[in-house]
Scaffold this active site. Structure first.
Site: not given
Ligand code: NI
Length: 178
Positions: A47, A52, A100-101, A142-143, A146
């Site tokens: 995702g 991000q 997480c990226l 999670h997304e 953000h």
């Protein structure tokens, strides 16, 4: 189409509350979604949220297809979700490992709601509404976090369950980041 740089924890854009998308079907929104898709594919992520890649707007993408590298990962339909609204269904919580990226190389255990309903729009403005459980519900939480400036370590009650992926899971591939 472009692969964009993924901002890492500490960048101020990741801490902002993102603004809603007001116009759908625009070249700007199409380009943003394309760049997010390219970047997520390049990073092999589950995702990605627009902040991000430095765009503070309420757009997330996610999706996990069957992957022999992660036989235990549940499939999640590929979704572009704009202006998401999440409603939790029930009080149940469960712990699960997240990566997480924007927090590369690390994993932590995060409690999340087990079941929720999410709604929003695709990039054309068509409504989306789904009920999700388990890993699918975790990815959505999670997304969407953000978009409110929240990174998963901020949700962790037990920092003893936080560490470097290759130390926590030596010789093992624990699955994609998001
Ligand atoms: Ni993330």
């Amino acid at each position: 189409m472009a692969i964009r740089e993924v901002l890492r924890m500490g960048h101020p854009v990741l801490r902002q509350v993102a603004r809603p998308v007001e116009r759908f079907g625009t070249p700007e929104l199409d380009r943003l979604v394309e760049d997010m898709q390219d970047t997520m594919a390049h990073e092999d992520g589950a995702g990605l949220a627009a902040p991000q890649i430095g765009e503070s707007v309420r757009v997330v993408i996610f999706g996990v297809t069957a992957n022999p590298r992660y036989p235990d990962a549940e499939e999640v339909p590929f979704t572009v979700l704009v202006n998401p609204v999440v409603t939790f269904l029930g009080e149940d919580m469960e712990d699960g490992w997240e990566g997480c990226l924007s927090v590369p190389g690390l994993r932590g255990v995060v409690p999340r709601r087990t079941k929720l309903r999410y709604s929003g729009f695709d990039a054309r403005g068509r409504p989306i509404e789904r009920v999700a459980e388990g890993f699918h519900a975790r990815v959505v939480q999670h997304e969407c976090d953000h978009l409110d400036g929240i990174l998963y370590p901020m949700r962790m009650p037990d920092m003893s369950r936080f560490g470097f992926t290759d130390v926590l899971f030596p010789g093992d591939d624990p699955g994609p980041d998001d």
